[in-house]
Design a protein around this motif. Sequence first.
Motif, PDB file in Angstrom:
ATOM      1  N   SER A 105      14.799  -9.457  -4.822  1.00 41.61           N
ATOM      2  CA  SER A 105      15.869  -9.072  -3.896  1.00 41.61           C
ATOM      3  C   SER A 105      15.246  -8.310  -2.731  1.00 41.61           C
ATOM      4  O   SER A 105      14.105  -7.835  -2.831  1.00 41.61           O
ATOM      5  CB  SER A 105      16.878  -8.175  -4.609  1.00 41.61           C
ATOM      6  N   PRO A 106      15.999  -8.154  -1.627  1.00 41.94           N
ATOM      7  CA  PRO A 106      15.473  -7.346  -0.517  1.00 41.94           C
ATOM      8  C   PRO A 106      15.085  -5.931  -0.953  1.00 41.94           C
ATOM      9  O   PRO A 106      14.058  -5.410  -0.517  1.00 41.94           O
ATOM     10  CB  PRO A 106      16.611  -7.336   0.496  1.00 41.94           C
ATOM     11  N   ALA A 107      15.863  -5.327  -1.830  1.00 38.43           N
ATOM     12  CA  ALA A 107      15.538  -3.974  -2.305  1.00 38.43           C
ATOM     13  C   ALA A 107      14.239  -3.971  -3.100  1.00 38.43           C
ATOM     14  O   ALA A 107      13.425  -3.040  -2.970  1.00 38.43           O
ATOM     15  CB  ALA A 107      16.685  -3.435  -3.156  1.00 38.43           C
ATOM     16  N   GLN A 108      14.021  -5.000  -3.899  1.00 34.29           N
ATOM     17  CA  GLN A 108      12.785  -5.089  -4.666  1.00 34.29           C
ATOM     18  C   GLN A 108      11.586  -5.313  -3.743  1.00 34.29           C
ATOM     19  O   GLN A 108      10.515  -4.749  -3.968  1.00 34.29           O
ATOM     20  CB  GLN A 108      12.876  -6.196  -5.706  1.00 34.29           C
ATOM     21  N   LEU A 109      11.773  -6.142  -2.706  1.00 29.63           N
ATOM     22  CA  LEU A 109      10.699  -6.337  -1.718  1.00 29.63           C
ATOM     23  C   LEU A 109      10.322  -5.001  -1.074  1.00 29.63           C
ATOM     24  O   LEU A 109       9.135  -4.697  -0.907  1.00 29.63           O
ATOM     25  CB  LEU A 109      11.125  -7.326  -0.633  1.00 29.63           C
ATOM     26  N   MET A 110      11.323  -4.237  -0.709  1.00 30.45           N
ATOM     27  CA  MET A 110      11.078  -2.937  -0.076  1.00 30.45           C
ATOM     28  C   MET A 110      10.353  -1.991  -1.034  1.00 30.45           C
ATOM     29  O   MET A 110       9.459  -1.254  -0.626  1.00 30.45           O
ATOM     30  CB  MET A 110      12.393  -2.303   0.384  1.00 30.45           C
ATOM     31  N   LYS A 111      10.727  -2.018  -2.298  1.00 29.63           N
ATOM     32  CA  LYS A 111      10.093  -1.148  -3.289  1.00 29.63           C
ATOM     33  C   LYS A 111       8.618  -1.508  -3.448  1.00 29.63           C
ATOM     34  O   LYS A 111       7.757  -0.628  -3.487  1.00 29.63           O
ATOM     35  CB  LYS A 111      10.817  -1.261  -4.623  1.00 29.63           C
ATOM     36  N   ILE A 112       8.320  -2.802  -3.521  1.00 26.56           N
ATOM     37  CA  ILE A 112       6.931  -3.245  -3.632  1.00 26.56           C
ATOM     38  C   ILE A 112       6.158  -2.874  -2.369  1.00 26.56           C
ATOM     39  O   ILE A 112       5.028  -2.403  -2.430  1.00 26.56           O
ATOM     40  CB  ILE A 112       6.869  -4.759  -3.896  1.00 26.56           C
ATOM     41  N   ALA A 113       6.780  -3.084  -1.222  1.00 26.42           N
ATOM     42  CA  ALA A 113       6.126  -2.803   0.058  1.00 26.42           C
ATOM     43  C   ALA A 113       5.814  -1.316   0.219  1.00 26.42           C
ATOM     44  O   ALA A 113       4.872  -0.960   0.928  1.00 26.42           O
ATOM     45  CB  ALA A 113       6.999  -3.283   1.215  1.00 26.42           C
ATOM     46  N   ALA A 114       6.572  -0.461  -0.436  1.00 25.75           N
ATOM     47  CA  ALA A 114       6.401   0.982  -0.292  1.00 25.75           C
ATOM     48  C   ALA A 114       5.131   1.501  -0.957  1.00 25.75           C
ATOM     49  O   ALA A 114       4.777   2.667  -0.793  1.00 25.75           O
ATOM     50  CB  ALA A 114       7.618   1.704  -0.852  1.00 25.75           C
ATOM     51  N   SER A 115       4.424   0.644  -1.639  1.00 28.92           N
ATOM     52  CA  SER A 115       3.189   1.051  -2.314  1.00 28.92           C
ATOM     53  C   SER A 115       2.149   1.504  -1.293  1.00 28.92           C
ATOM     54  O   SER A 115       2.092   1.010  -0.176  1.00 28.92           O
ATOM     55  CB  SER A 115       2.639  -0.132  -3.119  1.00 28.92           C
ATOM     56  N   ASN A 116       1.322   2.449  -1.699  1.00 32.72           N
ATOM     57  CA  ASN A 116       0.232   2.917  -0.839  1.00 32.72           C
ATOM     58  C   ASN A 116      -1.016   2.068  -0.990  1.00 32.72           C
ATOM     59  O   ASN A 116      -2.051   2.386  -0.420  1.00 32.72           O
ATOM     60  CB  ASN A 116      -0.095   4.380  -1.153  1.00 32.72           C
ATOM     61  N   THR A 117      -0.912   0.997  -1.761  1.00 30.97           N
ATOM     62  CA  THR A 117      -2.026   0.077  -1.986  1.00 30.97           C
ATOM     63  C   THR A 117      -1.640  -1.282  -1.444  1.00 30.97           C
ATOM     64  O   THR A 117      -0.506  -1.736  -1.631  1.00 30.97           O
ATOM     65  CB  THR A 117      -2.315  -0.047  -3.495  1.00 30.97           C
ATOM     66  N   LEU A 118      -2.574  -1.948  -0.784  1.00 29.23           N
ATOM     67  CA  LEU A 118      -2.292  -3.281  -0.256  1.00 29.23           C
ATOM     68  C   LEU A 118      -1.946  -4.246  -1.387  1.00 29.23           C
ATOM     69  O   LEU A 118      -2.636  -4.288  -2.405  1.00 29.23           O
ATOM     70  CB  LEU A 118      -3.489  -3.826   0.518  1.00 29.23           C
ATOM     71  N   VAL A 119      -0.885  -5.012  -1.193  1.00 35.55           N
ATOM     72  CA  VAL A 119      -0.472  -6.014  -2.165  1.00 35.55           C
ATOM     73  C   VAL A 119      -1.358  -7.249  -2.036  1.00 35.55           C
ATOM     74  O   VAL A 119      -1.792  -7.821  -3.036  1.00 35.55           O
ATOM     75  CB  VAL A 119       1.018  -6.396  -1.956  1.00 35.55           C
ATOM     76  N   ALA A 120      -1.640  -7.651  -0.817  1.00 37.89           N
ATOM     77  CA  ALA A 120      -2.476  -8.825  -0.571  1.00 37.89           C
ATOM     78  C   ALA A 120      -3.941  -8.434  -0.712  1.00 37.89           C
ATOM     79  O   ALA A 120      -4.316  -7.283  -0.505  1.00 37.89           O
ATOM     80  CB  ALA A 120      -2.221  -9.367   0.834  1.00 37.89           C
ATOM     81  N   ARG A 121      -4.750  -9.415  -1.069  1.00 33.19           N
ATOM     82  CA  ARG A 121      -6.185  -9.180  -1.136  1.00 33.19           C
ATOM     83  C   ARG A 121      -6.901 -10.414  -0.614  1.00 33.19           C
ATOM     84  O   ARG A 121      -6.326 -11.497  -0.541  1.00 33.19           O
ATOM     85  CB  ARG A 121      -6.653  -8.866  -2.542  1.00 33.19           C
ATOM     86  N   PHE A 122      -8.161 -10.227  -0.256  1.00 31.95           N
ATOM     87  CA  PHE A 122      -8.948 -11.367   0.187  1.00 31.95           C
ATOM     88  C   PHE A 122      -9.140 -12.299  -0.995  1.00 31.95           C
ATOM     89  O   PHE A 122      -9.394 -11.859  -2.115  1.00 31.95           O
ATOM     90  CB  PHE A 122     -10.310 -10.921   0.739  1.00 31.95           C
ATOM     91  N   ARG A 123      -9.012 -13.585  -0.747  1.00 36.42           N
ATOM     92  CA  ARG A 123      -9.094 -14.564  -1.822  1.00 36.42           C
ATOM     93  C   ARG A 123     -10.523 -14.920  -2.182  1.00 36.42           C
ATOM     94  O   ARG A 123     -10.753 -15.582  -3.166  1.00 36.42           O
ATOM     95  CB  ARG A 123      -8.327 -15.818  -1.426  1.00 36.42           C
ATOM     96  N   PHE A 124     -11.452 -14.493  -1.402  1.00 40.14           N
ATOM     97  CA  PHE A 124     -12.843 -14.794  -1.722  1.00 40.14           C
ATOM     98  C   PHE A 124     -13.708 -13.616  -1.319  1.00 40.14           C
ATOM     99  O   PHE A 124     -13.407 -12.902  -0.379  1.00 40.14           O
ATOM    100  CB  PHE A 124     -13.317 -16.076  -1.029  1.00 40.14           C
ATOM    101  N   ASP A 125     -14.734 -13.411  -2.090  1.00 41.82           N
ATOM    102  CA  ASP A 125     -15.659 -12.327  -1.776  1.00 41.82           C
ATOM    103  C   ASP A 125     -17.089 -12.841  -1.721  1.00 41.82           C
ATOM    104  O   ASP A 125     -18.035 -12.090  -1.842  1.00 41.82           O
ATOM    105  CB  ASP A 125     -15.525 -11.186  -2.781  1.00 41.82           C
TER     106      ASP A 125
END
Length: 113
Positions: free
Chosen positions: A53-73
């Motif tokens: 839901s939009p509220a759940q998206l906002m809750k996840i986005a509020a994290s102080n850690t990046l959700v996305a990561r580089f797919r290759f290292d």
Amino acid sequence: MTTQRTEQLLADIREANLTYMMLAQHLIREDREAAMFRLGVSEEVADIINTLSPAQLMKIAASNTLVARFRFDDEMVWNLLIESKRPQGPAQDSPYARLHARILVASASTDAI
């Protein structure tokens, strides 16, 4: 780092998280299979993102850690991507470098699933 700079950095992370989550949800709703490949996520994760839901998206986005990561290292993939963006010269074979990088990224995304 000053408190103001730290706060700005955290705000930037939250904004990046929200943008990424909204994009991921949009991609999944438009073309699930392509989105799973592009995002490098499993069917289960795609299901979760799709139903947020939009509220759940906002809750996840509020994290102080990046959700996305580089797919290759892998340094080789980075070098291939960098080489493919340089101006073309007679000795460079950029289309092959781009193709090679795409293959490596694609194989890395299937390994992660």
